[in-house]
Design a protein around this motif. Sequence first.
Motif, PDB file in Angstrom:
ATOM      1  N   ARG A   1      57.646 -22.239   0.511  1.00  0.00           N
ATOM      2  CA  ARG A   1      57.165 -23.124   1.574  1.00  0.00           C
ATOM      3  C   ARG A   1      58.328 -23.658   2.410  1.00  0.00           C
ATOM      4  NH1 ARG A   1      53.221 -24.516  -2.316  1.00  0.00           N
ATOM      5  NH2 ARG A   1      54.608 -26.056  -3.277  1.00  0.00           N
ATOM      6  N   GLU A   2      59.435 -23.994   1.730  1.00  0.00           N
ATOM      7  CA  GLU A   2      60.607 -24.499   2.437  1.00  0.00           C
ATOM      8  C   GLU A   2      61.174 -23.434   3.369  1.00  0.00           C
ATOM      9  OE1 GLU A   2      64.995 -26.504   1.478  1.00  0.00           O
ATOM     10  OE2 GLU A   2      63.675 -25.868  -0.163  1.00  0.00           O
ATOM     11  N   MET A   3      61.187 -22.184   2.926  1.00  0.00           N
ATOM     12  CA  MET A   3      61.703 -21.090   3.746  1.00  0.00           C
ATOM     13  C   MET A   3      60.817 -20.875   4.970  1.00  0.00           C
ATOM     14  SD  MET A   3      64.232 -19.004   3.870  1.00  0.00           S
ATOM     15  CE  MET A   3      64.748 -17.503   4.692  1.00  0.00           C
ATOM     16  N   ILE A   4      59.510 -20.947   4.771  1.00  0.00           N
ATOM     17  CA  ILE A   4      58.586 -20.756   5.892  1.00  0.00           C
ATOM     18  C   ILE A   4      58.738 -21.896   6.895  1.00  0.00           C
ATOM     19  CG2 ILE A   4      56.145 -20.702   6.549  1.00  0.00           C
ATOM     20  CD1 ILE A   4      55.641 -19.331   3.783  1.00  0.00           C
ATOM     21  N   CYS A   5      58.714 -23.138   6.408  1.00  0.00           N
ATOM     22  CA  CYS A   5      58.835 -24.291   7.311  1.00  0.00           C
ATOM     23  C   CYS A   5      60.189 -24.325   8.016  1.00  0.00           C
ATOM     24  CB  CYS A   5      58.634 -25.589   6.515  1.00  0.00           C
ATOM     25  SG  CYS A   5      56.942 -25.820   5.906  1.00  0.00           S
ATOM     26  N   GLY A   6      61.228 -23.837   7.335  1.00  0.00           N
ATOM     27  CA  GLY A   6      62.560 -23.849   7.919  1.00  0.00           C
ATOM     28  C   GLY A   6      62.785 -22.784   8.969  1.00  0.00           C
ATOM     29  N   ASN A   7      61.786 -21.908   9.173  1.00  0.00           N
ATOM     30  CA  ASN A   7      61.926 -20.843  10.175  1.00  0.00           C
ATOM     31  C   ASN A   7      60.819 -20.873  11.219  1.00  0.00           C
ATOM     32  OD1 ASN A   7      64.229 -18.770   9.446  1.00  0.00           O
ATOM     33  ND2 ASN A   7      63.340 -19.445   7.507  1.00  0.00           N
ATOM     34  N   LEU A   8      60.082 -21.984  11.289  1.00  0.00           N
ATOM     35  CA  LEU A   8      59.010 -22.080  12.277  1.00  0.00           C
ATOM     36  C   LEU A   8      59.547 -22.126  13.707  1.00  0.00           C
ATOM     37  CD1 LEU A   8      56.499 -24.549  10.563  1.00  0.00           C
ATOM     38  CD2 LEU A   8      56.310 -22.066  10.799  1.00  0.00           C
ATOM     39  N   ARG A   9      60.776 -22.619  13.870  1.00  0.00           N
ATOM     40  CA  ARG A   9      61.372 -22.601  15.214  1.00  0.00           C
ATOM     41  C   ARG A   9      61.586 -21.161  15.692  1.00  0.00           C
ATOM     42  NH1 ARG A   9      63.355 -26.771  18.075  1.00  0.00           N
ATOM     43  NH2 ARG A   9      63.424 -28.815  17.098  1.00  0.00           N
ATOM     44  N   LEU A  10      61.840 -20.267  14.752  1.00  0.00           N
ATOM     45  CA  LEU A  10      61.996 -18.857  15.098  1.00  0.00           C
ATOM     46  C   LEU A  10      60.678 -18.318  15.652  1.00  0.00           C
ATOM     47  CD1 LEU A  10      63.813 -16.339  15.024  1.00  0.00           C
ATOM     48  CD2 LEU A  10      63.003 -15.925  12.692  1.00  0.00           C
ATOM     49  N   VAL A  11      59.570 -18.695  15.008  1.00  0.00           N
ATOM     50  CA  VAL A  11      58.246 -18.287  15.493  1.00  0.00           C
ATOM     51  C   VAL A  11      58.009 -18.861  16.889  1.00  0.00           C
ATOM     52  CG1 VAL A  11      55.761 -18.422  15.084  1.00  0.00           C
ATOM     53  CG2 VAL A  11      57.316 -18.145  13.154  1.00  0.00           C
ATOM     54  N   LEU A  12      58.356 -20.134  17.062  1.00  0.00           N
ATOM     55  CA  LEU A  12      58.151 -20.794  18.355  1.00  0.00           C
ATOM     56  C   LEU A  12      58.916 -20.088  19.468  1.00  0.00           C
ATOM     57  CD1 LEU A  12      57.046 -23.193  20.003  1.00  0.00           C
ATOM     58  CD2 LEU A  12      59.094 -24.464  19.337  1.00  0.00           C
ATOM     59  N   SER A  13      60.170 -19.714  19.193  1.00  0.00           N
ATOM     60  CA  SER A  13      60.987 -19.061  20.224  1.00  0.00           C
ATOM     61  C   SER A  13      60.395 -17.713  20.619  1.00  0.00           C
ATOM     62  CB  SER A  13      62.419 -18.882  19.717  1.00  0.00           C
ATOM     63  OG  SER A  13      62.479 -17.948  18.653  1.00  0.00           O
ATOM     64  N   ILE A  14      59.784 -17.007  19.659  1.00  0.00           N
ATOM     65  CA  ILE A  14      59.179 -15.704  19.943  1.00  0.00           C
ATOM     66  C   ILE A  14      57.880 -15.871  20.713  1.00  0.00           C
ATOM     67  CG2 ILE A  14      58.087 -13.691  18.865  1.00  0.00           C
ATOM     68  CD1 ILE A  14      60.231 -14.003  16.629  1.00  0.00           C
ATOM     69  N   VAL A  15      57.084 -16.872  20.341  1.00  0.00           N
ATOM     70  CA  VAL A  15      55.809 -17.119  21.016  1.00  0.00           C
ATOM     71  C   VAL A  15      56.043 -17.430  22.496  1.00  0.00           C
ATOM     72  CG1 VAL A  15      53.910 -18.787  21.173  1.00  0.00           C
ATOM     73  CG2 VAL A  15      54.519 -17.814  18.969  1.00  0.00           C
TER      74      VAL A  15
END
Length: 259
Positions: free
Chosen positions: A40-54
């Motif tokens: 969960r920590e790994m997923i939450c810590g990379n949500l900005r990566l998802v945001l930048s792609i979106v």
Amino acid sequence: MYHNKVILCGVNTSKLKVLTEEEKREIMKRVREGDEDARREMICGNLRLVLSIVQRFAGRKENPDDLFQVGCIGLIKAVDNFDLDKEVMFSTYAVPMIVGEVRRYLRDSASVRISRSVRDLAYKSLQARDELSAALNRDPTPDEIAAHLGVPREQVVNAMEAIIEPISLYEPVFSENGDSLYVIDQLSDTSRESTDESWLENIALREAVRTLTPREQKIIRLRYYRDKTQMEIASEIGISQAQVSRVEKAALEKLRKQL
């Protein structure tokens, strides 16, 4: 839409945590050991990566919450399949998986349905283009992609064109002081007889075209007067399809300002 505080799927993106590469590797070690909290920590810590792609797909007019959720699916797949033994950064591995997930969503939800065989050939062509680009250190031509796949050039060109998202006839192409010019306004009316007004418009267009660079003029001529695809133009003048797209966009913007 994505600047400063943005709420997506109930998440305040301005407060998203950002992990360093060292932190990611340490957390991934715990993930490999079955630690769900670390996952969960790994997923939450990379949500900005998802945001930048979106953000790249913001112009598609899709619900940003939907795109964010789809991107998160790609991120989860990346977390679950990342191989720590390979000397590659997590973001380098995750980005193609997130982008692929979003593209599949956009493809499957498209209003214009494309046959599976054409879609498959298009994505094989994209994969072949990436492989050839790495091998040749340049963008491959449609002929090279076709030869690599062992299929006719026309099929590759048609398949690549088929997956380009169509735009609405009522898509605004220019707005000023509340008044908008739409795609449908740019289409010629074949039933309209030649008038002084249309004659003057043609003169204005010719004068506007003269302000373009020679390369811009050539691309506009091939694209809109000879009905050639961007890939065909790229092959003819020896540049990449992406470069053709950029030059065409810049040229159209110049013409809009002139007219």
